[in-house]
Scaffold this active site. Structure first.
Site, short mmCIF file in Angstrom:
data_model
loop_
_atom_site.label_atom_id
_atom_site.label_comp_id
_atom_site.label_asym_id
_atom_site.label_seq_id
_atom_site.Cartn_x
_atom_site.Cartn_y
_atom_site.Cartn_z
N HIS A 121 5.21 -1.69 -0.09
CA HIS A 121 5.44 -3.07 -0.51
C HIS A 121 5.76 -3.14 -2.01
O HIS A 121 4.93 -3.65 -2.78
CB HIS A 121 4.20 -3.93 -0.22
N GLU A 168 2.24 -0.34 12.42
CA GLU A 168 3.71 -0.25 12.42
C GLU A 168 4.18 0.99 13.17
O GLU A 168 5.31 1.46 12.96
CB GLU A 168 4.26 -0.22 10.98
#
Ligand code: 13P
Ligand code: ZN
Length: 269
Positions: free
Chosen positions: A144, A119
């Protein structure tokens, strides 16, 4: 083994803070396998010796051009590395990178040639935006959280500011300590430049953004503050879900009570 952190207590402290937060993300259950990533801008701790360090990797492309990052340095979690390992051995599970003068590529300079997170385009785009807008924020955290991600599976929560208002209304802390709310970014392929660009657009309005059916991304002055905002939002989500599982819709604080907080704490929104 020699480390870039040797005799650099400030830099070592920054990396230790990343490791501490990585441990929290694992303990929270938000970091399955290699889930999530952290980057911090460490340019202010870079001395001439670091500037002269030879690359220990090939030149790698970011995938986008980020003009404000010329000559900047970042500590980044490695791709495919576990948060729980980053917590214990940060320099084996992350690396320091230098952005090249073309602002489109980078090299790894220390300690080990650990390839940065997949990312990276999103993280570096966020840092580029922050510098460009005059912000003093130095940290970006992606994770998450189970509760917050679950909420994005309900289309009603994806409309602008619906989730922000709901989460703010669960406890006063969330209104006070996550005062810019939670931006929503429609699902996009993880690690894509499209996701990076959408993330940056939302940062103009929010410190924390939700990647639909994937995770959250927060920016902050430092890695602790970025973590705290996600943690606070997750606490609100837990309260909402606990009330629902007890069989009732939580009342939530009224708009008037939240307005009172806004005035009392001099909040930006
Ligand atoms: P990395 O292991 O490449 O950091 O990826 C984890 C992740 O959460 C991708 O969105
Ligand atoms: Zn992710």
């Amino acid at each position: 083994m020699k480390s870039i952190l040797d005799n650099r207590p400030e830099l070592a402290r920054q990396v230790a803070n990343v490791a501490e937060v990585a441990g929290y993300l694992w303990q929270k259950g938000w970091a399955e396998r290699n889930g999530g990533n952290i980057t911090i801008n460490v340019t202010e701790f870079v001395d001439d010796e670091i500037k002269g360090m030879e690359p220990i990797s090939d030149i790698m492309q970011i995938g986008t051009t980020l003009p404000h990052l010329k000559g900047c340095y970042f500590f980044c979690k490695g791709t495919n590395k576990r948060m729980r390992d980053l917590a214990r051995w940060p320099m084996e599970n992350g690396s320091v990178i230098r952005i090249n003068d073309d602002c489109a590529s980078y090299v790894i300079i220390a300690d080990n040639p650990v390839k940065p997170t997949s990312e990276l385009a999103s993280h570096l785009s966020m840092h580029n935006y922050l510098i460009g807008s005059g912000s003093t924020y130095k940290a970006a955290v992606h994770t998450h959280p189970i509760d917050l991600v679950a909420m994005t599976h309900n289309p009603a929560f994806l409309k602008k500011d619906v989730l922000t208002k709901l989460l703010w209304s669960m406890i006063p802390e969330t209104r006070a300590f996550c005062p810019r709310g939670l931006g929503i970014i429609p699902y996009a392929l993880p690690s894509s430049v499209e996701l990076a660009e959408a993330t940056v657009k939302e940062l103009a309005e929010y410190d924390v953004v939700m990647w639909e059916k994937h995770g959250v991304c927060a920016v902050g002055e430092n890695v602790m503050e970025a973590f705290d905002m996600i943690d606070t939002l997750s606490k609100s989500a837990q309260i909402y879900l606990t009330a629902k599982s007890m069989g009732f819709e939580p009342d939530g604080m009224s708009e008037a009570l939240m307005e009172e907080l806004k005035v009392a704490f001099n909040l930006p929104k």
